[in-house]
Design a protein around this motif. Sequence first.
Motif, PDB file in Angstrom:
ATOM      1  N   ASP A 552       9.252  -2.145  -1.023  1.00 51.46           N
ATOM      2  CA  ASP A 552       7.908  -1.619  -0.806  1.00 51.46           C
ATOM      3  C   ASP A 552       8.013  -0.417   0.123  1.00 51.46           C
ATOM      4  O   ASP A 552       8.917  -0.329   0.971  1.00 51.46           O
ATOM      5  CB  ASP A 552       7.010  -2.675  -0.166  1.00 51.46           C
ATOM      6  CG  ASP A 552       6.641  -3.808  -1.129  1.00 51.46           C
ATOM      7  OD1 ASP A 552       6.960  -3.705  -2.328  1.00 51.46           O
ATOM      8  OD2 ASP A 552       6.048  -4.796  -0.659  1.00 51.46           O
ATOM      9  N   HIS A 553       7.081   0.520  -0.012  1.00 48.57           N
ATOM     10  CA  HIS A 553       7.141   1.719   0.818  1.00 48.57           C
ATOM     11  C   HIS A 553       5.733   2.252   1.051  1.00 48.57           C
ATOM     12  O   HIS A 553       4.824   2.015   0.257  1.00 48.57           O
ATOM     13  CB  HIS A 553       7.998   2.797   0.148  1.00 48.57           C
ATOM     14  CG  HIS A 553       7.416   3.323  -1.129  1.00 48.57           C
ATOM     15  ND1 HIS A 553       7.539   2.644  -2.319  1.00 48.57           N
ATOM     16  CD2 HIS A 553       6.695   4.437  -1.405  1.00 48.57           C
ATOM     17  CE1 HIS A 553       6.928   3.326  -3.274  1.00 48.57           C
ATOM     18  NE2 HIS A 553       6.403   4.414  -2.753  1.00 48.57           N
ATOM     19  N   GLY A 554       5.568   2.973   2.144  1.00 47.52           N
ATOM     20  CA  GLY A 554       4.282   3.590   2.420  1.00 47.52           C
ATOM     21  C   GLY A 554       4.000   4.712   1.450  1.00 47.52           C
ATOM     22  O   GLY A 554       4.906   5.433   1.032  1.00 47.52           O
ATOM     23  N   THR A 555       2.728   4.871   1.071  1.00 46.01           N
ATOM     24  CA  THR A 555       2.360   5.921   0.132  1.00 46.01           C
ATOM     25  C   THR A 555       0.921   6.333   0.322  1.00 46.01           C
ATOM     26  O   THR A 555       0.068   5.509   0.683  1.00 46.01           O
ATOM     27  CB  THR A 555       2.578   5.479  -1.334  1.00 46.01           C
ATOM     28  OG1 THR A 555       1.988   6.443  -2.226  1.00 46.01           O
ATOM     29  CG2 THR A 555       1.976   4.124  -1.606  1.00 46.01           C
ATOM     30  N   ILE A 556       0.652   7.594   0.069  1.00 48.03           N
ATOM     31  CA  ILE A 556      -0.706   8.110   0.140  1.00 48.03           C
ATOM     32  C   ILE A 556      -1.586   7.524  -0.952  1.00 48.03           C
ATOM     33  O   ILE A 556      -2.811   7.636  -0.883  1.00 48.03           O
ATOM     34  CB  ILE A 556      -0.710   9.654   0.049  1.00 48.03           C
ATOM     35  CG1 ILE A 556       0.024  10.137  -1.206  1.00 48.03           C
ATOM     36  CG2 ILE A 556      -0.095  10.261   1.281  1.00 48.03           C
ATOM     37  CD1 ILE A 556       0.041  11.632  -1.381  1.00 48.03           C
ATOM     38  N   PHE A 557      -0.996   6.872  -1.947  1.00 50.56           N
ATOM     39  CA  PHE A 557      -1.767   6.280  -3.029  1.00 50.56           C
ATOM     40  C   PHE A 557      -2.304   4.887  -2.688  1.00 50.56           C
ATOM     41  O   PHE A 557      -3.081   4.330  -3.448  1.00 50.56           O
ATOM     42  CB  PHE A 557      -0.917   6.185  -4.299  1.00 50.56           C
ATOM     43  CG  PHE A 557      -0.738   7.488  -5.015  1.00 50.56           C
ATOM     44  CD1 PHE A 557      -1.748   8.014  -5.789  1.00 50.56           C
ATOM     45  CD2 PHE A 557       0.443   8.192  -4.887  1.00 50.56           C
ATOM     46  CE1 PHE A 557      -1.579   9.222  -6.450  1.00 50.56           C
ATOM     47  CE2 PHE A 557       0.615   9.400  -5.538  1.00 50.56           C
ATOM     48  CZ  PHE A 557      -0.396   9.924  -6.323  1.00 50.56           C
ATOM     49  N   GLY A 558      -1.855   4.287  -1.598  1.00 52.76           N
ATOM     50  CA  GLY A 558      -2.344   2.961  -1.228  1.00 52.76           C
ATOM     51  C   GLY A 558      -1.483   1.842  -1.777  1.00 52.76           C
ATOM     52  O   GLY A 558      -0.447   2.055  -2.410  1.00 52.76           O
ATOM     53  N   THR A 559      -1.938   0.595  -1.532  1.00 55.54           N
ATOM     54  CA  THR A 559      -1.086  -0.566  -1.779  1.00 55.54           C
ATOM     55  C   THR A 559      -0.767  -0.797  -3.252  1.00 55.54           C
ATOM     56  O   THR A 559       0.212  -1.465  -3.555  1.00 55.54           O
ATOM     57  CB  THR A 559      -1.743  -1.829  -1.206  1.00 55.54           C
ATOM     58  OG1 THR A 559      -3.057  -1.981  -1.768  1.00 55.54           O
ATOM     59  CG2 THR A 559      -1.847  -1.742   0.307  1.00 55.54           C
ATOM     60  N   GLY A 560      -1.580  -0.273  -4.164  1.00 59.08           N
ATOM     61  CA  GLY A 560      -1.294  -0.480  -5.580  1.00 59.08           C
ATOM     62  C   GLY A 560       0.073   0.016  -5.976  1.00 59.08           C
ATOM     63  O   GLY A 560       0.773  -0.614  -6.779  1.00 59.08           O
ATOM     64  N   LEU A 561       0.492   1.141  -5.424  1.00 63.41           N
ATOM     65  CA  LEU A 561       1.824   1.678  -5.708  1.00 63.41           C
ATOM     66  C   LEU A 561       2.823   1.363  -4.600  1.00 63.41           C
ATOM     67  O   LEU A 561       4.026   1.510  -4.790  1.00 63.41           O
ATOM     68  CB  LEU A 561       1.756   3.199  -5.913  1.00 63.41           C
ATOM     69  CG  LEU A 561       1.062   3.663  -7.194  1.00 63.41           C
ATOM     70  CD1 LEU A 561       1.116   5.171  -7.314  1.00 63.41           C
ATOM     71  CD2 LEU A 561       1.669   3.027  -8.426  1.00 63.41           C
ATOM     72  N   ALA A 562       2.320   0.930  -3.463  1.00 58.88           N
ATOM     73  CA  ALA A 562       3.203   0.653  -2.332  1.00 58.88           C
ATOM     74  C   ALA A 562       3.990  -0.636  -2.500  1.00 58.88           C
ATOM     75  O   ALA A 562       5.075  -0.781  -1.934  1.00 58.88           O
ATOM     76  CB  ALA A 562       2.386   0.597  -1.046  1.00 58.88           C
ATOM     77  N   THR A 563       3.462  -1.586  -3.265  1.00 61.33           N
ATOM     78  CA  THR A 563       4.037  -2.934  -3.304  1.00 61.33           C
ATOM     79  C   THR A 563       4.776  -3.218  -4.609  1.00 61.33           C
ATOM     80  O   THR A 563       4.679  -4.291  -5.177  1.00 61.33           O
ATOM     81  CB  THR A 563       2.925  -3.976  -3.093  1.00 61.33           C
ATOM     82  OG1 THR A 563       1.886  -3.771  -4.064  1.00 61.33           O
ATOM     83  CG2 THR A 563       2.335  -3.857  -1.706  1.00 61.33           C
ATOM     84  N   MET A 564       5.541  -2.242  -5.082  1.00 60.28           N
ATOM     85  CA  MET A 564       6.306  -2.408  -6.316  1.00 60.28           C
ATOM     86  C   MET A 564       7.765  -2.774  -6.062  1.00 60.28           C
ATOM     87  O   MET A 564       8.567  -2.798  -6.988  1.00 60.28           O
ATOM     88  CB  MET A 564       6.235  -1.135  -7.158  1.00 60.28           C
ATOM     89  CG  MET A 564       4.873  -0.882  -7.769  1.00 60.28           C
ATOM     90  SD  MET A 564       4.873   0.593  -8.797  1.00 60.28           S
ATOM     91  CE  MET A 564       3.221   0.494  -9.523  1.00 60.28           C
TER      92      MET A 564
END
Length: 873
Positions: A552-564
């Motif tokens: 998982d990584h931090g992203t400006i898109f939010g948790t939907g893409l952060a938790t892959m």
Amino acid sequence: MIKRVLFLGILIGLLHSAAYSVDFVRLKRNINREWKFVLSDIKGAEVTDFNDGDWQNISLPHSFSIPYFMWSKIYNGYGWYRKVIDIPTEWKDKNVTLEFEGSFIETEVYINGTYLGKHIGGYTGFFFDITRYLNAGKNVIAVRVNNLWKPDVAPRAGDHQFSGGIYRDVYLNVTDKLHVDVYGTFAYTAAISKKEALCEIQTEIRNNYPSDKNCIINTEIESPAGKVVSKVQSKMLVKGNEVKIVRQVFPRISEPQLWSPESPQQYKAVTTVMADGKVMDKYETTFGLRWFDWTADKGFFLNGEHYYLLGANVHQDQAGWGDAVTNAAMRRDVQMIKDAGFNCIRGSHYPHDPAFVQACDEIGLIFFSENAFWGTGGAFGDRFSWNHPTSSCYPANPEYRPKFDESVLAQLKEMIKIHRNHASIAAWSMCNEPFFTDWETFKDMKSLLNQVTDSASVWDPTRKVAIGGAQRGEIDRLGKNVIAFYNGDGASRTEFQNPGVPNLVSEYGSTTSYRPGRFFAGWGDVVKTPGYADPWNPPTWRSGQIIWCGFDHGTIFGTGLATMGMIDYFRLPKRQYYWYVEALKKGNRNPQEPEWPSKGIPARLGLKASNNIISSTDGIDDAQLVVTVLDEYNRHISNNVPIELRILSGPGEFPTGRMIRFVPPSQEEASDIAVRDGQAAIAFRSYHAGKTVIQAIADGLEPAVIEIITLGTPMWEEGVTVPVAGRPYHRYEGEVCERVSDTNKMLLATYRPTWVSSSLEGTNKAYVNDGDVTTFWKPVVTDREKWWKLALEASYCISKIQVELPEADVVYQYKIEVSVDDLIWKEVISDRVSSKDIKVRTFQGDFGCDIAFVRISFISEEAGLTEVRIGGK
């Protein structure tokens, strides 16, 4: 035992300090400790006598965003760093360079009030010669950093976070004025086989004396066991204030020990520079003997043997510390990927820290180093903020293009020069999904891609280059020496089956979950490869497959893409990770799900550390702490209870200070610092030597205590040394530029991954969102479902949908649905009484927020789509 360890640590620290004041040939001194920092832009902060007494006391690596826990918004602006360094009188005739391994994204550097220059680019190292500005005794380094979005600097977009700060290590390199330059060697094999290797090394000799120097350059190559196996001596004249490159060709090495993930053997070249009858410099270069072959028809070969690549994409940031992680934390990341049975890592999507790549060399993972040139759904021009994640990958405004081209090329050149000796790097990746760009910039974007591929081959002719995210816009066809990295549906699209160029699936999976998640592979489009539904029986022309993503990584898109990730942000594995351990590490092609922790009656806490000794106080080592909820039989149970980790005594810090609190995600007070499945974790570091006592507590449970010893100097003095200040975590809600988009452009769907119920021969699902109105998709005649589905690859608020149909004189009836998770669908448009003379149909309204998927299902016998366009923000 503890006293002996502490004594050893003090002794090592004193010997290390003594090295600064005795005669030496070369010294690399870490200066991560004891900086001053302020999150603001302060006029006059570069001058020597500036009063920084009210600034924060920090040490490196550091990020503007600490503590950071995967939130979508961060501070954008300026920060200042200041540090006093002590220069011994013994250095008066030495050459001193100030080296930064990475600082995001624009860094201006001053020494004693004098401006040295600036570096623009957030992922590559840089250095300044500070010799002539130094005084014996106290000197002041001042650094002004900003993480503002820049229209003419790469990257202009990305599915990660863009925190500012000096987030990698900083060093002083102390040498004679005649020396090997920083990153100044390039070791490679001109010819190699299993029987022998012919090595060559290019070395940059810098002469900062005003006079010419007659130099003797001796280089010895040592085997992994330390035995000299080949050596060369060269003589050359280096003029005053000149840099000259010497090329040395070595006698052949017989029976070379070849580097591979299974046997990561490395050689070392020791280069000694002599002049005026004495040794002026001694420089060591670690490298590997191996060779890679990329073929279009038979896949990838390592050392002459076919080798299928199985890997993971990896971002650099971790819980709490954000991008500012230690070398030891990076090494743990690499080891976790190795321990799951993978053999490669793609460094998504920027150049990684030298320590990360070194860990790949030493642990044994093939690595793909990627330049920071990429786009994420961007066709909205120049956005002027990181917080609008859909900017055009290539500048829409022609004014910005020349400097943008320079930025991409400069960062690529720096990446190659810094990392070229690493044994693990099998290819340089030029980009990631640069096709996400405004239509009018597409030609210029491809022209830049051609330029960087040509340049990379000049700067390093020993490796091939890859086009990362090459599944749109025919950017996989830039030359015969280019490797195509296909993301997502690039695995299954017809045109990428046996494409005639070396290729691999560089991103598959993209499954979203919080820990613990599901016990499954998440193969995604890999199993949709026509004729190859079995992922263990890949097509011969494919070189490998790399999951999106490792962590998982931090992203400006939010948790939907952060938790892959297969592993969560706190570096605790999800169940998917254990699927790969069983399948790859243990070789079970049909892994059986193990017994997982279940609900029980909590009795106590367990507390463990990755290591109980931190080797130094300079910010390169740390320890990963894991706290577990246990029942009375010391079994891990899945109950989530609020947990605190506290430093009872001794040095050290969590990203939040001397204490960190984890809460269950179901609680009203829940934060981004969560305990899940009965476990929580965080990295602990210390900039003072001594014994730290850490306690884990939870209401009503027996606490746990652990001791961590930090070696080195200075020693922590209980009650005297000032402990680190608390850094309470808050989601950043300051001034940010929210996503804005021109919904009239309706470009959210362009080039996104698609799926269909079936495809009529001659049509294609991808034709529906490719911007070409001359192509279309239709289902087969016998298809009773007749649907087309789109993944937006992020979450949006949709306000406009336009459907263009293949024919104007046919009645089409359909419904349009939207979904957050591809599981639960909501119908938002019903066009069941349509007129056959309307070919383009536009719908406006509030169709929902957090939408990640759109599906169009046909009710009429006639079905087909020419283009689908979607607008929103």
